[in-house]
Design a protein around this motif. Structure first.
Motif, PDB file in Angstrom:
ATOM      1  N   LEU A 357       0.805  -1.223   0.000  1.00 15.85           N
ATOM      2  CA  LEU A 357       0.000   0.000   0.000  1.00 15.85           C
ATOM      3  C   LEU A 357       0.840   1.274   0.000  1.00 15.85           C
ATOM      4  O   LEU A 357       0.336   2.363   0.287  1.00 15.85           O
ATOM      5  CB  LEU A 357      -0.990   0.019   1.170  1.00 15.85           C
ATOM      6  CG  LEU A 357      -1.951  -1.189   1.258  1.00 15.85           C
ATOM      7  CD1 LEU A 357      -3.029  -0.925   2.303  1.00 15.85           C
ATOM      8  CD2 LEU A 357      -2.569  -1.518  -0.082  1.00 15.85           C
ATOM      9  N   ALA A 358       2.126   1.165  -0.332  1.00 15.12           N
ATOM     10  CA  ALA A 358       2.941   2.364  -0.527  1.00 15.12           C
ATOM     11  C   ALA A 358       2.568   3.014  -1.860  1.00 15.12           C
ATOM     12  O   ALA A 358       2.073   2.360  -2.779  1.00 15.12           O
ATOM     13  CB  ALA A 358       4.421   2.004  -0.516  1.00 15.12           C
ATOM     14  N   PHE A 359       2.814   4.320  -1.952  1.00 16.16           N
ATOM     15  CA  PHE A 359       2.516   5.004  -3.212  1.00 16.16           C
ATOM     16  C   PHE A 359       3.603   6.017  -3.533  1.00 16.16           C
ATOM     17  O   PHE A 359       4.379   6.428  -2.673  1.00 16.16           O
ATOM     18  CB  PHE A 359       1.140   5.690  -3.160  1.00 16.16           C
ATOM     19  CG  PHE A 359       1.101   6.980  -2.374  1.00 16.16           C
ATOM     20  CD1 PHE A 359       1.261   8.208  -3.005  1.00 16.16           C
ATOM     21  CD2 PHE A 359       0.879   6.972  -1.003  1.00 16.16           C
ATOM     22  CE1 PHE A 359       1.221   9.401  -2.288  1.00 16.16           C
ATOM     23  CE2 PHE A 359       0.836   8.155  -0.277  1.00 16.16           C
ATOM     24  CZ  PHE A 359       1.010   9.381  -0.920  1.00 16.16           C
ATOM     25  N   GLU A 360       3.649   6.404  -4.807  1.00 17.69           N
ATOM     26  CA  GLU A 360       4.475   7.517  -5.250  1.00 17.69           C
ATOM     27  C   GLU A 360       3.585   8.498  -5.997  1.00 17.69           C
ATOM     28  O   GLU A 360       2.654   8.089  -6.713  1.00 17.69           O
ATOM     29  CB  GLU A 360       5.629   7.047  -6.139  1.00 17.69           C
ATOM     30  CG  GLU A 360       6.683   6.248  -5.395  1.00 17.69           C
ATOM     31  CD  GLU A 360       8.055   6.301  -6.066  1.00 17.69           C
ATOM     32  OE1 GLU A 360       8.146   6.839  -7.191  1.00 17.69           O
ATOM     33  OE2 GLU A 360       9.032   5.809  -5.463  1.00 17.69           O
ATOM     34  N   LEU A 361       3.876   9.792  -5.830  1.00 16.49           N
ATOM     35  CA  LEU A 361       3.101  10.849  -6.470  1.00 16.49           C
ATOM     36  C   LEU A 361       4.044  11.752  -7.238  1.00 16.49           C
ATOM     37  O   LEU A 361       5.018  12.274  -6.683  1.00 16.49           O
ATOM     38  CB  LEU A 361       2.340  11.663  -5.410  1.00 16.49           C
ATOM     39  CG  LEU A 361       1.641  12.935  -5.901  1.00 16.49           C
ATOM     40  CD1 LEU A 361       0.522  12.608  -6.887  1.00 16.49           C
ATOM     41  CD2 LEU A 361       1.088  13.735  -4.708  1.00 16.49           C
ATOM     42  N   CYS A 362       3.765  11.932  -8.514  1.00 17.24           N
ATOM     43  CA  CYS A 362       4.553  12.809  -9.376  1.00 17.24           C
ATOM     44  C   CYS A 362       3.619  13.847  -9.980  1.00 17.24           C
ATOM     45  O   CYS A 362       2.494  13.523 -10.392  1.00 17.24           O
ATOM     46  CB  CYS A 362       5.240  12.003 -10.478  1.00 17.24           C
ATOM     47  SG  CYS A 362       6.489  12.915 -11.412  1.00 17.24           S
ATOM     48  N   THR A 363       4.035  15.098 -10.020  1.00 18.20           N
ATOM     49  CA  THR A 363       3.239  16.160 -10.607  1.00 18.20           C
ATOM     50  C   THR A 363       3.924  16.674 -11.863  1.00 18.20           C
ATOM     51  O   THR A 363       5.024  16.226 -12.218  1.00 18.20           O
ATOM     52  CB  THR A 363       3.042  17.312  -9.606  1.00 18.20           C
ATOM     53  OG1 THR A 363       4.269  18.061  -9.523  1.00 18.20           O
ATOM     54  CG2 THR A 363       2.674  16.785  -8.221  1.00 18.20           C
ATOM     55  N   SER A 364       3.313  17.631 -12.514  1.00 10.69           N
ATOM     56  CA  SER A 364       3.929  18.198 -13.719  1.00 10.69           C
ATOM     57  C   SER A 364       5.249  18.895 -13.395  1.00 10.69           C
ATOM     58  O   SER A 364       6.082  19.100 -14.281  1.00 10.69           O
ATOM     59  CB  SER A 364       2.966  19.190 -14.372  1.00 10.69           C
ATOM     60  OG  SER A 364       2.582  20.202 -13.455  1.00 10.69           O
ATOM     61  N   ALA A 365       5.467  19.233 -12.110  1.00  9.88           N
ATOM     62  CA  ALA A 365       6.714  19.883 -11.703  1.00  9.88           C
ATOM     63  C   ALA A 365       7.767  18.890 -11.241  1.00  9.88           C
ATOM     64  O   ALA A 365       8.877  19.286 -10.891  1.00  9.88           O
ATOM     65  CB  ALA A 365       6.426  20.877 -10.572  1.00  9.88           C
ATOM     66  N   GLY A 366       7.446  17.603 -11.208  1.00 16.27           N
ATOM     67  CA  GLY A 366       8.412  16.599 -10.785  1.00 16.27           C
ATOM     68  C   GLY A 366       7.862  15.718  -9.684  1.00 16.27           C
ATOM     69  O   GLY A 366       6.682  15.783  -9.321  1.00 16.27           O
ATOM     70  N   ARG A 367       8.727  14.896  -9.120  1.00 11.90           N
ATOM     71  CA  ARG A 367       8.305  13.955  -8.086  1.00 11.90           C
ATOM     72  C   ARG A 367       8.058  14.700  -6.777  1.00 11.90           C
ATOM     73  O   ARG A 367       8.857  15.538  -6.370  1.00 11.90           O
ATOM     74  CB  ARG A 367       9.369  12.869  -7.897  1.00 11.90           C
ATOM     75  CG  ARG A 367       9.554  12.029  -9.149  1.00 11.90           C
ATOM     76  CD  ARG A 367      10.623  10.966  -8.995  1.00 11.90           C
ATOM     77  NE  ARG A 367      10.891  10.365 -10.289  1.00 11.90           N
ATOM     78  CZ  ARG A 367      10.729   9.076 -10.575  1.00 11.90           C
ATOM     79  NH1 ARG A 367      10.336   8.239  -9.648  1.00 11.90           N
ATOM     80  NH2 ARG A 367      10.971   8.628 -11.792  1.00 11.90           N
ATOM     81  N   LEU A 368       6.961  14.312  -6.122  1.00  8.69           N
ATOM     82  CA  LEU A 368       6.604  14.928  -4.851  1.00  8.69           C
ATOM     83  C   LEU A 368       6.757  13.921  -3.711  1.00  8.69           C
ATOM     84  O   LEU A 368       7.557  14.111  -2.799  1.00  8.69           O
ATOM     85  CB  LEU A 368       5.175  15.470  -4.908  1.00  8.69           C
ATOM     86  CG  LEU A 368       4.706  16.268  -3.688  1.00  8.69           C
ATOM     87  CD1 LEU A 368       5.533  17.522  -3.500  1.00  8.69           C
ATOM     88  CD2 LEU A 368       3.220  16.620  -3.824  1.00  8.69           C
ATOM     89  N   VAL A 369       6.010  12.815  -3.756  1.00 10.52           N
ATOM     90  CA  VAL A 369       6.087  11.757  -2.751  1.00 10.52           C
ATOM     91  C   VAL A 369       6.740  10.545  -3.392  1.00 10.52           C
ATOM     92  O   VAL A 369       6.350  10.130  -4.490  1.00 10.52           O
ATOM     93  CB  VAL A 369       4.694  11.396  -2.205  1.00 10.52           C
ATOM     94  CG1 VAL A 369       4.792  10.286  -1.163  1.00 10.52           C
ATOM     95  CG2 VAL A 369       4.016  12.625  -1.614  1.00 10.52           C
TER      96      VAL A 369
END
Length: 588
Positions: A357-369
């Motif tokens: 249940l780990a996650f990664e979050l990437c936005t248009s500005a780059g990796r966040l989480v």
């Protein structure tokens, strides 16, 4: 239910170990190496395979003066060729050294004579290890070396340098290594190593003239392995995004070589590539690299882009990989990947992480989480630590991982650093609606030890600017009441931030301001505070380890679980604020 280690696992591992020891002994005394079946040596490679990987000229310049930086260590020698006559600082350094992945860096060195020095480094290796060495000829190292030599084939094999004898010795050594792979493939470690061995064997048979037997054996072995190891959704059986991407890169190289040679690949290989390319896109984040799960890092962005550019279908990433066990959602430039599968079983899990249940979050500005991740150029001392649940953006109960490694001892020596799986399953569901996408997963990695299951719900809004989540620990109704109603277990929910993200706490410690490199701001909020900002580390991008920050929410879990009881349920959110003017400050 996750399968426990059985007596047959120990017996099978012991038998395979004996076979490998017997093979090593025979090769050490020179019995198999005495064969004369190499036939006439070629004068050049028929096919020069493309090298999709990016070269590092700076590392090439350092190697030219005897400075080798590999696997988190730096080893300096008087002249580059002396590297083969000195002990390596670590086994990880030695694996990278003997695999020759750095050879392309030498060729990218703009200094005159770089080609000659690359040949000299190969020739001096042949002088020291070309007949046999148990470590240097181990299957993972050997297959990498063959592929890297072939990718640098124009300089090593197709250049009319003045020393024709040295070039013939390179061909002889290449063939000797390929023949050893052909004979010993059944005792190679299962998983990505055996798959790469088959690829190296097939590519050697395609590139060298008059090697139809090697080509046939390699393609047959590769056909069997991709049928076994590439899942129906395109993931690798190890669940590693990197293994998926590197297999695709290797197979694209092989397919291009086969097309130039006029050889049709077996249908199983073509079908595997058709599945691998969409899955690699599934794992790819907006910055061009991979999400970091189960022993893999961001991967070589350049090689991955080249491999995907050669995919004729160019299909968009899908949302759910049921066999690999991941959910993906994207909106408004934001992408989230959620791990909703169990670690790979048995010998395939020697690189698996306790990341349920780990996650990664990437936005248009780059990796966040992110997760802490891994890269083979990192110091080996970090390897075990980053496999723990606490190194991932998920909940940890009682500072215990959701899946445990074998402790040091004969079991680990025999079976390898595989995970010991507690009873339980991981289930997931998905709901897409106009407002956004809901993802939910439940894992029971803590159920046998603590009687609690972990449920994570995540919602990504349709504009990509709002990610909300809820983590809960609950006791399944079917388990009945707990034995001790007064017990409490500490839990921590961690969100590891990418090193480029600046973070600052609000004055009440109930929220944090996060600023990405382009100035985009996000606010993190929770009802489970106060929160803390602690040090973290990011290894997925390559050496050296990068300092980072993690957001930590802590609490105490009670044995009845969540339900209507708030102590075991924590809600949190990442909300986009837009452009932030200066450095992150107080977010009161």
């Amino acid at each position: 239910m996750a399968r426990a280690v059985r007596l047959s696992d120990y017996a099978g591992a012991a038998m395979m170990g004996l076979r490998r020891e017997a093979s090593a002994t025979l090769n050490a005394v020179g019995l198999p190496m005495g064969f004369q079946g190499l036939g006439g040596l070629p004068d050049a490679l028929d096919i020069l395979p493309d090298d999709l990987y990016a070269a590092d000229p700076d590392r090439g310049e350092a190697i030219a003066v005897g400075r080798f930086a590999l696997a988190g260590d730096v080893h300096v020698v008087e002249t580059a060729r002396d590297i083969w006559h000195e002990p390596a600082p670590t086994r990880a350094f030695a694996r990278r050294l003997h695999g020759f992945g750095w050879l392309r860096d030498c060729l990218a060195n703009p200094e005159d004579g770089s080609d000659a020095q690359a040949r000299e480094l190969v020739d001096s290796w042949i002088e020291a290890f070309g007949r046999w060495n148990g470590f240097a000829w181990s299957h993972g190292v050997l297959s990498a070396r063959i592929l890297n030599w072939l990718r640098c084939g124009e300089v090593l094999f197709n250049t009319d340098d003045t020393d024709r004898k040295a070039r013939r010795l390179r061909f002889r050594t290449l063939l000797r290594q390929a023949r050893y792979l052909q004979r010993s493939l059944p005792i190679a470690h299962d998983g990505a190593i055996r798959l790469r061995c088959a690829t190296a064997l097939a590519l050697t048979g395609l590139c060298l003239p008059r090697q139809a037997a090697l080509q046939k054996a390699g393609l047959q072995a590769l056909s069997r392995e991709v049928a076994r190891q590439i899942l129906p959704d395109g993931g690798h059986v190890s669940r590693s995004p990197r293994a998926c991407a590197e297999t695709l890169i290797d197979l694209v190289t092989l397919r291009d070589a086969a097309e130039r040679a006029g050889v049709a690949l077996p249908a199983d290989i073509d079908r595997a590539m058709d599945r691998l390319a969409p899955m690699a896109r599934f794992f790819r984040m907006s910055d061009g690299g991979l999400a970091s799960f189960h022993g893999g890092g961001e991967c070589d962005h350049t090689a991955l882009a080249h491999a995907l550019d050669r995919d004729d279908v160019q299909a968009k990433p899908f949302g759910f990989a049921p066999h690999s066990g991941y959910h993906r959602a994207e909106a408004g430039g934001a992408t989230i990947l959620l791990d909703v599968g169990k670690p790979a079983p048995g010998a395939l899990g020697t690189s698996a992480h306790a990341s349920a249940l780990a996650f990664e979050l990437c936005t248009s500005a780059g990796r966040l989480v992110v997760n802490c991740g891994w890269h083979d150029d990192q110091p080996a001392s970090w390897r075990e630590a980053v496999r723990a649940t606490a190194a991932h953006s998920t909940l940890t109960l009682d500072e215990t991982s959701s899946a445990l490694l074998f402790t040091q001892g004969w079991k680990r020596d025999l079976l390898g650093p595989r995970l010991v799986f507690p009873p339980g399953t991981v289930t997931a569901r998905r709901n897409e609606e106009e407002l956004g996408v809901w993802l939910e997963g439940i894992h029971e990695g803590y159920r046998s030890r603590y009687g609690l299951s972990h449920r994570r719900r995540v919602f990504l809004a349709s504009d990509g600017g709002d990610l909300r989540g809820e983590d809960a620990l609950f006791r399944p109704v079917s388990d009945g009441p707990p034995d001790d109603v007064d017990v409490r277990w500490p839990f921590a929910i961690r969100f590891h931030l990418h090193p480029d993200v600046r973070a600052s706490l609000s004055r009440d410690s109930m929220s944090a301001l996060l600023v990405q490199p382009d100035g985009d701001g996000w606010r993190f909020r929770t009802d489970g505070g106060p929160i803390r900002l602690e040090r973290s580390v990011y290894l997925a991008a390559g050496a050296p380890p990068q300092r980072a920050t993690q957001i930590v929410i802590q609490g105490d879990a009670e044995p009845f679980g969540a339900g209507d009881r708030p102590p075991n349920r924590v809600r949190w959110a990442f909300q986009r604020l837009g452009r932030i003017g200066g450095a992150g400050g107080d977010t009161e």
